[in-house]
Scaffold this motif. Sequence first.
Motif, mmCIF file in Angstrom:
data_model
loop_
_atom_site.group_PDB
_atom_site.id
_atom_site.type_symbol
_atom_site.label_atom_id
_atom_site.label_comp_id
_atom_site.label_asym_id
_atom_site.label_seq_id
_atom_site.Cartn_x
_atom_site.Cartn_y
_atom_site.Cartn_z
ATOM 1 N N UNK A 216 10.293 4.677 -5.863
ATOM 2 C CA UNK A 216 9.101 5.490 -5.923
ATOM 3 C C UNK A 216 7.943 4.878 -6.197
ATOM 4 N N UNK A 217 7.709 3.832 -6.776
ATOM 5 C CA UNK A 217 6.468 3.453 -7.375
ATOM 6 C C UNK A 217 6.072 2.409 -5.969
ATOM 7 N N UNK A 218 7.304 1.843 -5.360
ATOM 8 C CA UNK A 218 7.028 0.811 -4.207
ATOM 9 C C UNK A 218 6.582 1.861 -3.153
ATOM 10 N N UNK A 219 7.244 2.839 -2.862
ATOM 11 C CA UNK A 219 6.848 3.520 -1.680
ATOM 12 C C UNK A 219 5.348 4.258 -1.936
ATOM 13 N N UNK A 220 4.999 4.565 -3.084
ATOM 14 C CA UNK A 220 3.741 5.319 -3.384
ATOM 15 C C UNK A 220 2.835 4.355 -3.070
ATOM 16 N N UNK A 221 2.835 3.031 -3.652
ATOM 17 C CA UNK A 221 1.958 1.832 -3.372
ATOM 18 C C UNK A 221 1.572 1.797 -1.822
ATOM 19 N N UNK B 222 -8.410 6.587 0.638
ATOM 20 C CA UNK B 222 -8.307 5.209 1.114
ATOM 21 C C UNK B 222 -8.561 5.273 2.689
ATOM 22 N N UNK B 223 -7.862 6.183 3.415
ATOM 23 C CA UNK B 223 -8.017 6.232 4.741
ATOM 24 C C UNK B 223 -9.450 6.616 5.314
ATOM 25 N N UNK B 224 -10.268 7.197 4.385
ATOM 26 C CA UNK B 224 -11.779 7.695 5.049
ATOM 27 C C UNK B 224 -12.722 6.036 4.501
ATOM 28 N N UNK B 225 -12.105 5.344 3.850
ATOM 29 C CA UNK B 225 -12.803 3.769 3.766
ATOM 30 C C UNK B 225 -13.733 4.116 2.521
ATOM 31 N N UNK B 226 -13.526 4.900 1.633
ATOM 32 C CA UNK B 226 -14.073 5.518 0.240
ATOM 33 C C UNK B 226 -13.866 4.400 -0.662
ATOM 34 N N UNK B 227 -12.804 3.494 -0.559
ATOM 35 C CA UNK B 227 -12.679 2.254 -1.486
ATOM 36 C C UNK B 227 -13.066 1.188 -0.886
ATOM 37 N N UNK B 228 -13.285 0.977 0.334
ATOM 38 C CA UNK B 228 -13.336 -0.117 1.268
ATOM 39 C C UNK B 228 -11.788 -0.696 1.380
ATOM 40 N N UNK B 229 -12.026 -2.012 2.006
ATOM 41 C CA UNK B 229 -10.474 -2.494 1.906
ATOM 42 C C UNK B 229 -9.945 -2.481 0.565
ATOM 43 N N UNK B 230 -8.491 -2.001 0.503
ATOM 44 C CA UNK B 230 -7.749 -2.342 -0.774
ATOM 45 C C UNK B 230 -7.323 -3.565 -0.881
ATOM 46 N N UNK B 231 -7.709 -4.262 -2.133
ATOM 47 C CA UNK B 231 -7.447 -5.413 -2.381
ATOM 48 C C UNK B 231 -6.111 -5.565 -3.258
ATOM 49 N N UNK B 232 -5.848 -4.611 -4.193
ATOM 50 C CA UNK B 232 -4.928 -4.705 -5.151
ATOM 51 C C UNK B 232 -4.358 -3.332 -5.476
ATOM 52 N N UNK B 233 -2.963 -3.161 -5.588
ATOM 53 C CA UNK B 233 -2.260 -1.936 -6.142
ATOM 54 C C UNK B 233 -1.396 -2.310 -7.304
ATOM 55 N N UNK B 234 -1.456 -1.761 -8.469
ATOM 56 C CA UNK B 234 -0.651 -1.990 -9.555
ATOM 57 C C UNK B 234 0.024 -0.569 -10.135
ATOM 58 N N UNK B 235 1.297 -0.792 -10.110
ATOM 59 C CA UNK B 235 2.241 0.608 -10.367
ATOM 60 C C UNK B 235 3.161 0.305 -11.314
ATOM 61 N N UNK B 236 3.460 1.503 -11.968
ATOM 62 C CA UNK B 236 4.624 1.063 -13.289
ATOM 63 C C UNK B 236 5.370 2.504 -13.013
ATOM 64 N N UNK B 237 6.602 2.300 -13.065
ATOM 65 C CA UNK B 237 7.512 3.472 -13.422
ATOM 66 C C UNK B 237 8.499 3.110 -14.491
ATOM 67 N N UNK B 238 7.922 3.411 -15.707
ATOM 68 C CA UNK B 238 8.562 2.920 -16.795
ATOM 69 C C UNK B 238 8.942 3.699 -18.005
ATOM 70 N N UNK C 125 5.109 7.133 -14.900
ATOM 71 C CA UNK C 125 4.704 6.629 -13.337
ATOM 72 C C UNK C 125 3.397 6.732 -13.254
ATOM 73 N N UNK C 126 2.586 5.713 -13.001
ATOM 74 C CA UNK C 126 1.368 5.391 -12.687
ATOM 75 C C UNK C 126 1.117 4.727 -11.567
ATOM 76 N N UNK C 127 -0.103 4.630 -10.985
ATOM 77 C CA UNK C 127 -0.564 3.918 -10.118
ATOM 78 C C UNK C 127 -1.919 3.586 -10.037
ATOM 79 N N UNK C 128 -2.688 2.392 -9.906
ATOM 80 C CA UNK C 128 -3.908 2.242 -9.754
ATOM 81 C C UNK C 128 -4.299 1.389 -8.497
ATOM 82 N N UNK C 129 -5.339 1.656 -7.867
ATOM 83 C CA UNK C 129 -5.636 1.169 -6.351
ATOM 84 C C UNK C 129 -6.864 0.589 -6.573
#
Length: 377
Positions: free
Chosen positions: A201-206, A149-165, A261-265
């Motif tokens: 944990x999920x919010x920190x990860x986002x 993300x920092x190197x710009x390989x995804x472009x600007x991040x639009x959306x983060x979806x995360x679960x810890x269920x 626990x998973x995350x999509x960016x």
Amino acid sequence: MTKLKWGMIGGGEGSQIGPAHRLGALADGRFEFAAGALDHRAEVGREYGQRLGIAADRAYGDWQEMLEGEKNRDDRIDLVTVATPNSTHFEITKAFLEAGFNVLCEKPMTMTVEEGEEIVRVAEKSGKICAVNYCYSAYPMVRQARAMVRAGELGKVRLVVTNFSHGHHGDATDADNPRVRWRYDPAMAGVSGQFADCGIHAMHMAGFIADDEVETLSADFASTIPSRELEDDAMVNFRMTGGTVGRLWTSSVAIGRQHGFDIQVFGETGGLRWASEQPNQLIYTPVGGRTQIIEKGEGGLHEDAQRLSRVSIAHPEGFPLAVANIYCDLADAISGEIRDGLPNAADGVRSMAAVHTAVASAKENGAWMDARPSIFK
Ligand code: NAI
């Protein structure tokens, strides 16, 4: 190289998180286990400490005795881990920082936002490190995601979806088991159940991967087992300062989900997915291109991910080594090389502000509210 001296409070025999700290702290030969007050029962803690190899005069009965015993020693500990139940974190962390010790505090760092802000101030004044154990952020492939993300390989991040269920508190016939019940009792757990336990944990990860901070949120809380006063399920929508849209689901009644626990960016030019149950793989899809699996230990990873990959490609690494990565970064920081991925007291207080804001929002039918602690507004 002389080893740094490490001590732990809590994490006694049979505790959930104690073994991960011991394995993590000792994994790389950077620390030796020099002192501890490991149990709420003084004699049990002393005995267990000695069994783990701590000298008898440094296997303490409680944290106050440990503070007194350590603070005037020439060979005093360089780092103390606070792995006790949540309500004790504030007073122990504050006392050790004020006495000039570096601290690694378990999450949640405090019970209130005010306490969290106080820890930030005390840490700043002391000049000591106050880290918070958001250990999932130290998996190599999570560091890879952040670096991409920092190197710009995804472009600007639009959306983060995360679960810890997970589903481990989903059995209503077990709801009165004391080991389960306290988590939903405000007298023991504070203002929030599942969101404060796993959701943070999920919010920190986002924020960690998107390289952004939560600014506002709207929450829906449910106690799906009616005897529970605090929530066992929560859906939290949020917006980040840089414009990223966030969606977070956390639950303890999702029967069939294990760790969960998973995350999509999702960025303008690509998407990433990471899951704690397959931590060595990062799934990457460039816009218009094929989905790829990036493996821990392969060539061409970003430096931070490469540095924290311990064994060669395809050999699994897991939770204790993610905790070990936190200790590696701490050992570097104590030796003067600050690692910018290391979660700190600012992250700890941001989480507390998010918890209290989510509770308030849920009470107001999901009203959008400012989720920043006042020191960062
Ligand atoms: P636990 O109940 O399994 O163990 C707590 C341990 O602390 C016991 O050995 C107990 O005797 C000891 N203890 C309690 N009060 C003490 C005191 N005043 N002084 C010294 N020792 C004391 O609890 P668990 O699940 O290990 O949780 C501890 C902390 O770690 C919590 O804050 C929890 O939120 C956090 N945690 C973090 C995880 C992570 O992924 N970062 C995962 C699991 C827990």
